[in-house]
Design a protein around this motif. Sequence first.
Motif, PDB file in Angstrom:
ATOM      1  N   TYR A  43       0.771  -1.092  -0.007  1.00 53.65           N
ATOM      2  CA  TYR A  43      -0.001  -0.044  -0.081  1.00 53.65           C
ATOM      3  C   TYR A  43       0.998   1.313  -0.137  1.00 53.65           C
ATOM      4  N   LYS A  44       1.569   1.525  -1.072  1.00 53.64           N
ATOM      5  CA  LYS A  44       2.523   2.407  -1.191  1.00 53.64           C
ATOM      6  C   LYS A  44       1.943   4.034  -1.013  1.00 53.64           C
ATOM      7  N   GLU A  45       0.492   4.021  -1.419  1.00 57.90           N
ATOM      8  CA  GLU A  45       0.005   5.247  -1.460  1.00 57.90           C
ATOM      9  C   GLU A  45      -0.164   5.891  -0.023  1.00 57.90           C
ATOM     10  N   ASN A  46       0.018   5.212   0.888  1.00 54.55           N
ATOM     11  CA  ASN A  46      -0.277   5.441   2.416  1.00 54.55           C
ATOM     12  C   ASN A  46       0.842   4.727   3.263  1.00 54.55           C
ATOM     13  N   PRO A  47       2.006   5.396   3.831  1.00 54.08           N
ATOM     14  CA  PRO A  47       2.828   5.058   4.418  1.00 54.08           C
ATOM     15  C   PRO A  47       2.375   4.505   5.995  1.00 54.08           C
ATOM     16  N   LYS A  48       1.320   5.121   6.414  1.00 56.43           N
ATOM     17  CA  LYS A  48       0.702   4.752   7.761  1.00 56.43           C
ATOM     18  C   LYS A  48       0.521   3.182   7.781  1.00 56.43           C
ATOM     19  N   TYR A  49      -0.005   2.589   6.779  1.00 57.02           N
ATOM     20  CA  TYR A  49      -0.273   1.251   6.856  1.00 57.02           C
ATOM     21  C   TYR A  49       0.676   0.409   6.876  1.00 57.02           C
ATOM     22  N   GLU A  50       1.856   0.640   6.288  1.00 59.33           N
ATOM     23  CA  GLU A  50       3.200  -0.072   6.965  1.00 59.33           C
ATOM     24  C   GLU A  50       3.471  -0.010   8.293  1.00 59.33           C
ATOM     25  N   GLU A  51       3.470   1.264   8.653  1.00 52.78           N
ATOM     26  CA  GLU A  51       3.509   1.499  10.218  1.00 52.78           C
ATOM     27  C   GLU A  51       2.729   0.916  11.193  1.00 52.78           C
ATOM     28  N   LEU A  52       1.486   0.962  10.710  1.00 55.31           N
ATOM     29  CA  LEU A  52       0.415   0.162  11.511  1.00 55.31           C
ATOM     30  C   LEU A  52       0.758  -1.381  11.463  1.00 55.31           C
ATOM     31  N   MET A  53       0.933  -2.063  10.342  1.00 56.50           N
ATOM     32  CA  MET A  53       1.269  -3.336  10.479  1.00 56.50           C
ATOM     33  C   MET A  53       2.532  -3.829  11.182  1.00 56.50           C
ATOM     34  N   VAL A  54       3.718  -3.005  11.135  1.00 56.73           N
ATOM     35  CA  VAL A  54       4.733  -3.394  11.735  1.00 56.73           C
ATOM     36  C   VAL A  54       4.491  -3.090  13.608  1.00 56.73           C
ATOM     37  N   ASN A  55       3.588  -2.394  13.821  1.00 57.93           N
ATOM     38  CA  ASN A  55       3.346  -2.037  15.146  1.00 57.93           C
ATOM     39  C   ASN A  55       2.491  -3.013  15.709  1.00 57.93           C
ATOM     40  N   PRO A  66      -9.527   5.091   9.076  1.00 56.17           N
ATOM     41  CA  PRO A  66      -9.845   5.311   7.515  1.00 56.17           C
ATOM     42  C   PRO A  66      -9.070   4.566   6.714  1.00 56.17           C
ATOM     43  N   LEU A  67      -7.891   3.899   7.003  1.00 62.85           N
ATOM     44  CA  LEU A  67      -7.245   2.681   6.711  1.00 62.85           C
ATOM     45  C   LEU A  67      -7.974   1.755   6.295  1.00 62.85           C
ATOM     46  N   LYS A  68      -8.754   1.149   7.176  1.00 58.77           N
ATOM     47  CA  LYS A  68      -9.586  -0.116   7.105  1.00 58.77           C
ATOM     48  C   LYS A  68     -10.586   0.168   6.111  1.00 58.77           C
ATOM     49  N   ARG A  69     -11.056   1.261   6.391  1.00 58.02           N
ATOM     50  CA  ARG A  69     -12.517   1.595   5.107  1.00 58.02           C
ATOM     51  C   ARG A  69     -12.128   1.662   3.945  1.00 58.02           C
ATOM     52  N   THR A  70     -11.024   2.353   3.432  1.00 55.39           N
ATOM     53  CA  THR A  70     -10.436   2.220   2.462  1.00 55.39           C
ATOM     54  C   THR A  70     -10.047   0.977   1.851  1.00 55.39           C
TER      55      THR A  70
END
Length: 370
Positions: A72-84, A269-273
């Motif tokens: 999900y390159k469009e939103n770096p917050k996704y990668e951060e979330l999954m790592v956490n 919002p990440l989940k809803r997308t």
Amino acid sequence: LLLSTELGRRRRNLFGGAGTFLGSSSVPPDPAVAAAATNGLNAMAAAGRPINVATWNIAAINNNPFEYWITYKENPKYEELMVNVEKFLENPGNKDIPVGEVFTPEMFKKIDQRMTQVGWQSVQSYWENDFSKRNIISEFMKDPLLGSKRLASMPDRITNTINVEGSSEPVCRPTVINMYGGDLDTTEMWWDAWERFMFDTPLKIKTKSGVEDLVPYAMLKPIKKSKYPDITEQEEKDSLPLQTLCGAIFDAILVHMMNTVSEPKVWQPLKRTMVDQLNKMKVPHTMQILENKYIDSDIITLQEVSSAFIDNARNSALGQKFHIIAPSNLDATRDQNSVICLSKQAFPGGATAEITSLVEESFPKGVDVP
């Protein structure tokens, strides 16, 4: 998975399978059908043509946007979330707190009251002596015995995503791991929504006897020791309220975890997308793959198929080319059905008989069918 089976072997086994366990006279083949099938297979064998079989577990009930780690390159917050999330599960440290600090005593008191009101046994002893004292990750989420008993996964399987009659949109249990769109900003907000959903929300469900109004708790099924041997005899007797409690604890931990490793304004919002782009398009995407990649198969076997998907398949291009054969005893509650698609060209007569009931009747009297 695409298989090619040589027709010579296929021809020899034409009348094998489940029917061989029922006695030679239980399922006599129709002579005309047998002759037509044999002639057709002989012709295919003479031409050197294999029979093409595709099989796919489409996991209709799985609408968890976090099931797989996607790009999900469009939103770096996704990668951060999954790592956490991974760190929280693998090395929770001092965040591995007792269940009773997440699913609170007040929540337990309410759920136990609701369950006894519908006629179920109180599970207070399980709560006080066991579950409330467990740590949320090491002793609950990662407990292999809890998994093998299906005490958390069974209620999730049945209530995660419920297809309702007269609606194109399913109803989802308030949880992190489905398409639920309500706010999960706090465990208190989650609990209010979860309780209403489980005990106060009648849904129009297509059952064997027609359309019924069922509240989600009434859709749950007892967990049988014959199928899940790790469950104790007492737990089997208490399996309806016990799985409801474990399902609630499971969901509470997920909400707590997400709001600990991230902020609601980030992860929701990440989940809803992801839900909009992936999960809500699951049925049309699945149909597209079947129609574009496997339309030339002779047989397609599908597992964990929803009743809604079966209806869609019959009215699609797939249904024009295949006989879509669903169980006569369709399970619309668990909504996980096995389906066989037979090419109308290779099998013009379609299915002649279903022998499921004969297999079930062949079990010794008093023995549960797994």
